[in-house]
Scaffold this motif. Structure first.
Motif, PDB file in Angstrom:
ATOM      1  N   GLN A 163     -41.169  10.172  28.070  1.00 39.23           N
ATOM      2  CA  GLN A 163     -42.454   9.469  28.078  1.00 39.23           C
ATOM      3  C   GLN A 163     -43.385  10.195  27.100  1.00 39.23           C
ATOM      4  OE1 GLN A 163     -45.137   7.485  27.917  1.00 39.23           O
ATOM      5  NE2 GLN A 163     -44.717   6.664  29.984  1.00 39.23           N
ATOM      6  N   PRO A 164     -43.698   9.560  25.951  1.00 40.64           N
ATOM      7  CA  PRO A 164     -44.520  10.246  24.948  1.00 40.64           C
ATOM      8  C   PRO A 164     -45.981  10.354  25.339  1.00 40.64           C
ATOM      9  CG  PRO A 164     -44.088   8.006  24.250  1.00 40.64           C
ATOM     10  CD  PRO A 164     -43.283   8.221  25.505  1.00 40.64           C
ATOM     11  N   GLY A 165     -46.382   9.580  26.339  1.00 39.93           N
ATOM     12  CA  GLY A 165     -47.782   9.552  26.754  1.00 39.93           C
ATOM     13  C   GLY A 165     -48.385   8.192  26.497  1.00 39.93           C
ATOM     14  N   GLY A 166     -48.648   7.447  27.560  1.00 43.02           N
ATOM     15  CA  GLY A 166     -49.265   6.134  27.423  1.00 43.02           C
ATOM     16  C   GLY A 166     -48.308   4.998  27.116  1.00 43.02           C
ATOM     17  N   ALA A 167     -47.019   5.295  26.939  1.00 42.09           N
ATOM     18  CA  ALA A 167     -46.055   4.222  26.654  1.00 42.09           C
ATOM     19  C   ALA A 167     -45.843   3.374  27.908  1.00 42.09           C
ATOM     20  CB  ALA A 167     -44.733   4.807  26.188  1.00 42.09           C
ATOM     21  N   TYR A 168     -45.798   2.073  27.712  1.00 46.37           N
ATOM     22  CA  TYR A 168     -45.618   1.125  28.813  1.00 46.37           C
ATOM     23  C   TYR A 168     -44.510   0.160  28.408  1.00 46.37           C
ATOM     24  CZ  TYR A 168     -46.883  -2.240  32.498  1.00 46.37           C
ATOM     25  OH  TYR A 168     -46.865  -3.076  33.583  1.00 46.37           O
ATOM     26  N   LEU A 169     -43.339   0.365  28.978  1.00 42.97           N
ATOM     27  CA  LEU A 169     -42.202  -0.483  28.647  1.00 42.97           C
ATOM     28  C   LEU A 169     -42.303  -1.839  29.335  1.00 42.97           C
ATOM     29  CD1 LEU A 169     -39.230   2.052  28.977  1.00 42.97           C
ATOM     30  CD2 LEU A 169     -40.241   1.171  26.855  1.00 42.97           C
ATOM     31  N   ASP A 170     -41.906  -2.873  28.638  1.00 40.18           N
ATOM     32  CA  ASP A 170     -41.783  -4.226  29.191  1.00 40.18           C
ATOM     33  C   ASP A 170     -40.461  -4.784  28.679  1.00 40.18           C
ATOM     34  OD1 ASP A 170     -41.861  -6.923  29.841  1.00 40.18           O
ATOM     35  OD2 ASP A 170     -44.013  -7.114  29.462  1.00 40.18           O
ATOM     36  N   LEU A 171     -39.482  -4.861  29.570  1.00 35.96           N
ATOM     37  CA  LEU A 171     -38.144  -5.336  29.200  1.00 35.96           C
ATOM     38  C   LEU A 171     -37.912  -6.781  29.622  1.00 35.96           C
ATOM     39  CD1 LEU A 171     -36.094  -2.147  30.149  1.00 35.96           C
ATOM     40  CD2 LEU A 171     -36.829  -2.873  27.871  1.00 35.96           C
ATOM     41  N   SER A 172     -39.000  -7.521  29.809  1.00 33.95           N
ATOM     42  CA  SER A 172     -38.881  -8.895  30.285  1.00 33.95           C
ATOM     43  C   SER A 172     -38.053  -9.784  29.370  1.00 33.95           C
ATOM     44  CB  SER A 172     -40.279  -9.511  30.443  1.00 33.95           C
ATOM     45  OG  SER A 172     -41.049  -8.799  31.382  1.00 33.95           O
ATOM     46  N   ALA A 173     -38.053  -9.512  28.069  1.00 32.63           N
ATOM     47  CA  ALA A 173     -37.342 -10.363  27.122  1.00 32.63           C
ATOM     48  C   ALA A 173     -35.857 -10.054  27.040  1.00 32.63           C
ATOM     49  CB  ALA A 173     -37.962 -10.225  25.731  1.00 32.63           C
ATOM     50  N   VAL A 174     -35.377  -9.091  27.830  1.00 33.07           N
ATOM     51  CA  VAL A 174     -33.963  -8.731  27.749  1.00 33.07           C
ATOM     52  C   VAL A 174     -33.326  -8.547  29.129  1.00 33.07           C
ATOM     53  CG1 VAL A 174     -34.438  -6.261  27.543  1.00 33.07           C
ATOM     54  CG2 VAL A 174     -32.320  -7.171  26.608  1.00 33.07           C
ATOM     55  N   ALA A 175     -34.109  -8.195  30.145  1.00 31.42           N
ATOM     56  CA  ALA A 175     -33.548  -7.881  31.460  1.00 31.42           C
ATOM     57  C   ALA A 175     -32.880  -9.087  32.120  1.00 31.42           C
ATOM     58  CB  ALA A 175     -34.636  -7.317  32.374  1.00 31.42           C
ATOM     59  N   LYS A 176     -33.463 -10.257  31.940  1.00 33.16           N
ATOM     60  CA  LYS A 176     -32.883 -11.444  32.567  1.00 33.16           C
ATOM     61  C   LYS A 176     -31.524 -11.771  31.963  1.00 33.16           C
ATOM     62  CE  LYS A 176     -35.052 -15.351  32.066  1.00 33.16           C
ATOM     63  NZ  LYS A 176     -35.995 -16.482  32.232  1.00 33.16           N
ATOM     64  N   GLY A 177     -31.408 -11.656  30.644  1.00 33.58           N
ATOM     65  CA  GLY A 177     -30.117 -11.869  30.006  1.00 33.58           C
ATOM     66  C   GLY A 177     -29.091 -10.867  30.479  1.00 33.58           C
ATOM     67  N   TYR A 178     -29.515  -9.612  30.641  1.00 30.70           N
ATOM     68  CA  TYR A 178     -28.607  -8.590  31.155  1.00 30.70           C
ATOM     69  C   TYR A 178     -28.170  -8.944  32.573  1.00 30.70           C
ATOM     70  CZ  TYR A 178     -26.751  -4.020  32.467  1.00 30.70           C
ATOM     71  OH  TYR A 178     -25.934  -3.003  32.899  1.00 30.70           O
TER      72      TYR A 178
END
Length: 342
Positions: A163-178
């Motif tokens: 976590q570099p600081g302040g990073a906010y992941l959003d995997l919505s565009a790939v998690a459903k396909g997975y």
């Protein structure tokens, strides 16, 4: 609150040619990631529908439990809250998806970026939804300062991410396909002869229906009535899905209007703004859904010309529906044309 996912518009058509064949197909369904899932499968007499149903739900619950932006106890939410400079150990599934997402971000020069979350939330398309109005330039600049896929470091040996600081992941565009692929792998392990998996409009097919025919799916017209297709006139086309996956990303339902201008959930991480209302939808055919799913978003952000050039250069099977003054126009990559050729 449900896990936000792109509003995808591929519709499943799974009518059998004969009543006997139709009777052999079992239909299972449930809810996951803020949407619905369904599976049509050719189960043997030894395979329990209840057991298969529970197995499918468990696979999807595991993906949702790891990668949801809406669940405060998910592994993704834990990473997003982590202090700057700390390393977070990830489950294998989460690590696999994140590594794939970061590679696509690199390949697309940031048109797709899994750290886009601060901008998604700012524009009101994330878990912290707010009144739908454009944010200020200052707010956009502040959110953009937290975006940047290159800031995220992976440790493959230990399955860790920094976590570099302040990073906010959003995997919505790939998690459903997975999730679609995970269900497909589960059904393969169970020895299911043929199936069509669908999660929120993303699909993957295997085998043939009992009558020997291939699975067919319909791609919805952008101007079709919301809530379901009524007749064939609301479909762009129907295509055979033979040992392949398909994902479609559209910009016309997950959208808000302000001052006569429409803003979609397709946000360009590089500018901080939703992309122009040009590409109505992108359908991508691939061997698996984790490949197809994020490409729809990526190509929509790139735009019609650059997106199609990207698809052609990489041999991607892509169908775009583009708005023009004369109406909707289809643009098809050579790989897509070859894939749907009779």
């Amino acid at each position: 609150m449900p896990f936000r996912l792109p509003f995808l518009i591929v519709l499943m058509l799974c009518t059998a040619a004969a009543p006997v064949a139709a009777a052999q197909l079992q239909r299972l369904h449930g809810r996951t990631m803020g949407t619905t899932w369904s599976v049509v499968a050719d189960l043997s007499s030894a395979q329990s529908m209840e057991a298969v149903q529970q197995g499918i739900q468990a696979e999807l619950d595991r993906v949702d439990g790891q990668m949801s932006t809406y669940k405060p106890d998910s592994d993704l939410s834990r990473f997003n809250r982590a202090p700057a400079g700390t390393w977070q150990r990830l489950p294998p599934e989460f690590f696999t998806v994140l590594r794939h997402a970061l590679q696509l971000a690199k390949d697309s020069d940031g048109a797709y970026d899994p750290t886009v979350g601060p901008l998604v939330n700012l524009w009101g398309f994330g878990p912290d939804q707010r009144p739908r109005q454009p944010p200020t330039r200052q707010a956009i600049a502040q959110a953009r300062s937290r975006v940047g896929w290159w800031k995220v470091q992976l440790d493959p040996a230990a399955h860790r991410v920094r976590q570099p600081g302040g990073a906010y992941l959003d995997l919505s565009a790939v998690a459903k396909g997975y999730g679609v692929d995970q269900v497909a792998r589960y059904l393969q392990r169970m020895g299911v002869r043929a199936y069509l998996v669908e999660v929120g409009g993303e699909l993957r097919a295997h085998g043939r229906k009992p009558d020997g025919s291939v699975w067919r799916v319909g791609i919805e017209r952008p101007d079709a009535a919301a809530g379901g297709v009524i007749d064939a006139g609301e479909l762009i086309d129907t295509i055979a899905l033979d040992e392949r996956a398909i994902a479609t990303s559209g910009d016309y339902r997950h959208v808000f209007e302000d001052g006569g201008r429409y803003y979609s959930h397709h946000i360009d991480p590089r500018s901080g703004y939703p992309v122009p209302h040009e590409v109505a939808s992108v359908s991508v055919l691939a061997d698996d859904c984790v490949q197809a799913d994020p490409l729809g978003t990526t190509l929509s952000v790139m735009g019609a010309d650059k997106g199609m050039a990207f698809a052609r250069s990489r041999g991607l099977a892509v169908l775009m529906i583009v708005r023009t003054p004369q109406g909707f126009v289809q643009r098809m990559s050579p790989a897509f044309a070859e894939a749907v050729r009779p």
